[in-house]
Write an enzyme that holds these catalytic residues in place. Structure first.
Site, PDB file in Angstrom:
ATOM      1  N   GLN A  18       5.318  94.649 -18.419  1.00  0.00           N
ATOM      2  CA  GLN A  18       5.122  93.215 -18.175  1.00  0.00           C
ATOM      3  C   GLN A  18       6.040  92.684 -17.093  1.00  0.00           C
ATOM      4  O   GLN A  18       5.621  91.941 -16.210  1.00  0.00           O
ATOM      5  CB  GLN A  18       5.415  92.424 -19.454  1.00  0.00           C
ATOM      6  CG  GLN A  18       4.530  92.717 -20.630  1.00  0.00           C
ATOM      7  CD  GLN A  18       4.951  91.866 -21.817  1.00  0.00           C
ATOM      8  OE1 GLN A  18       4.503  90.741 -21.936  1.00  0.00           O
ATOM      9  NE2 GLN A  18       5.815  92.386 -22.669  1.00  0.00           N
ATOM     10  N   ASP A  40      10.200 109.374 -13.363  1.00  0.00           N
ATOM     11  CA  ASP A  40      10.141 109.717 -14.788  1.00  0.00           C
ATOM     12  C   ASP A  40      11.528 110.129 -15.277  1.00  0.00           C
ATOM     13  O   ASP A  40      12.105 111.100 -14.777  1.00  0.00           O
ATOM     14  CB  ASP A  40       9.144 110.871 -14.982  1.00  0.00           C
ATOM     15  CG  ASP A  40       8.849 111.162 -16.447  1.00  0.00           C
ATOM     16  OD1 ASP A  40       9.609 110.698 -17.318  1.00  0.00           O
ATOM     17  OD2 ASP A  40       7.856 111.868 -16.706  1.00  0.00           O
ATOM     18  N   TYR A 129      16.161 102.036 -31.424  1.00  0.00           N
ATOM     19  CA  TYR A 129      15.934 101.365 -30.143  1.00  0.00           C
ATOM     20  C   TYR A 129      17.166 100.560 -29.728  1.00  0.00           C
ATOM     21  O   TYR A 129      17.662 100.685 -28.599  1.00  0.00           O
ATOM     22  CB  TYR A 129      14.706 100.455 -30.250  1.00  0.00           C
ATOM     23  CG  TYR A 129      14.513  99.521 -29.082  1.00  0.00           C
ATOM     24  CD1 TYR A 129      14.146  99.997 -27.827  1.00  0.00           C
ATOM     25  CD2 TYR A 129      14.687  98.140 -29.239  1.00  0.00           C
ATOM     26  CE1 TYR A 129      13.964  99.131 -26.751  1.00  0.00           C
ATOM     27  CE2 TYR A 129      14.501  97.269 -28.176  1.00  0.00           C
ATOM     28  CZ  TYR A 129      14.139  97.770 -26.941  1.00  0.00           C
ATOM     29  OH  TYR A 129      13.974  96.905 -25.888  1.00  0.00           O
TER      30      TYR A 129
END
Length: 301
Positions: A18, A40, A129
């Site tokens: 986003q 990556d 996380y």
């Protein structure tokens, strides 16, 4: 920042996210977005290759492992992106004297302060996380002295996978929706966050790097909401476009169990961002209205 690199692009990682989408749209030709497979974190050699080919003036690291619940069962993968990968990119930027802007999260906090968090509050992540992002912050700051970390929260935009789009899609299919009403935070428009970051990049361009810039900033919507009050606001605005507004029922966190525990109150204070850079984040209600307008503009095309 050296003047010799001023006309070079701003490199944004995480091209499909986003924030990267908003940065690309609002930054125009000055912004170059990269993502997998060309960039990556699981293939560190791609980091060097991209920096060498783009020769950026600034790097904005919006790439992350952001699947909060999945991180609980795949901690190594989350750490590769949020901790090792981010700090390695910061280190490579330091070797090239490139300022590094890194995006972090409200999940670094436990959510039990009972007042908006400031940048100097101790972190206490409760999830994989959150831990990988908190460790990433520490390592990024250690790896590159020209680092800015922007903690944000509850990010949404008119497209993609986020709360606003989920609510609009769910409302089209259901007459009753249940939404968590006992978690508090700052809803943040991806466009507002992108605009804030681009304003800071402009300041770096115009003034060069100053050591007092380095460190952590909170950048999120001004004001506070629950997921429930955010849903109500979304539907209030969508009703102007003919959406049949569903009945929204408030529920408790315990009624909607998830693998990762959400912070109950992760409100953050944006004062430092305004003090240092003069950047004031908009009121979240205004931003929700603009995002809903954009969502319907997109669907009507």
């Amino acid at each position: 920042m050296h003047n010799t690199r001023q006309n070079n692009p701003v490199l944004v990682t995480g091209s499909k996210g986003q924030l990267a989408t908003s940065l690309a749209r609002l930054g125009g030709a000055a912004v170059k977005c990269v993502g997998r497979p060309d960039f990556d974190f699981d293939r560190p050699e791609t980091l060097r290759a991209v920096l060498d080919s783009v020769q950026p003036a600034v790097v904005i690291n919006a790439a992350a492992w952001s699947a909060v619940d999945l991180a609980e069962s795949e901690p190594e993968a989350a750490a590769r992106a949020n901790t090792q990968g981010s700090s390695e990119l910061a280190r490579l930027c330091a070797l090239r004297n490139i300022p590094f802007i890194h995006i972090s999260t409200d999940y670094v906090f436990s959510g039990d302060k009972g007042a908006p968090y400031v940048e100097t509050d101790a972190v206490s992540p409760q999830t994989v996380y959150g831990r990988t992002k908190a460790e990433g912050e520490v390592r990024v700051l250690a790896a590159n002295p020209q680092s800015l970390i922007f903690r944000t929260s509850w990010v949404y935009s008119p497209q993609g996978k986020n709360f606003l789009c989920t609510m609009l899609n769910a409302a089209a299919r259901n007459s009753v929706l249940k939404v968590v009403a006992d978690q508090r935070g700052n809803p943040t428009s991806a466009d507002d966050l992108a605009q804030a970051i681009l304003s800071v990049v402009r300041i770096l361009h115009e003034n060069g790097w100053k050591d007092e810039f380095a460190g952590i900033y909170h950048a999120c919507g001004t004001g506070q909401a629950t997921w429930y009050s955010l849903a109500i606001e979304i539907f209030k605005n969508a009703a102007r476009y003919g959406l049949s507004v569903p009945e929204v029922r408030p529920i408790q966190t315990k009624d909607w169990p998830t693998p990762a525990r959400r912070p109950v109150d992760s409100r953050m204070d944006n004062t430092k961002l305004a003090r240092v850079f003069g950047v004031v984040m908009p009121e979240w209600e205004d931003s929700v209205r603009r995002a809903v307008d954009s969502a319907y503009a997109v669907t009507e095309k």
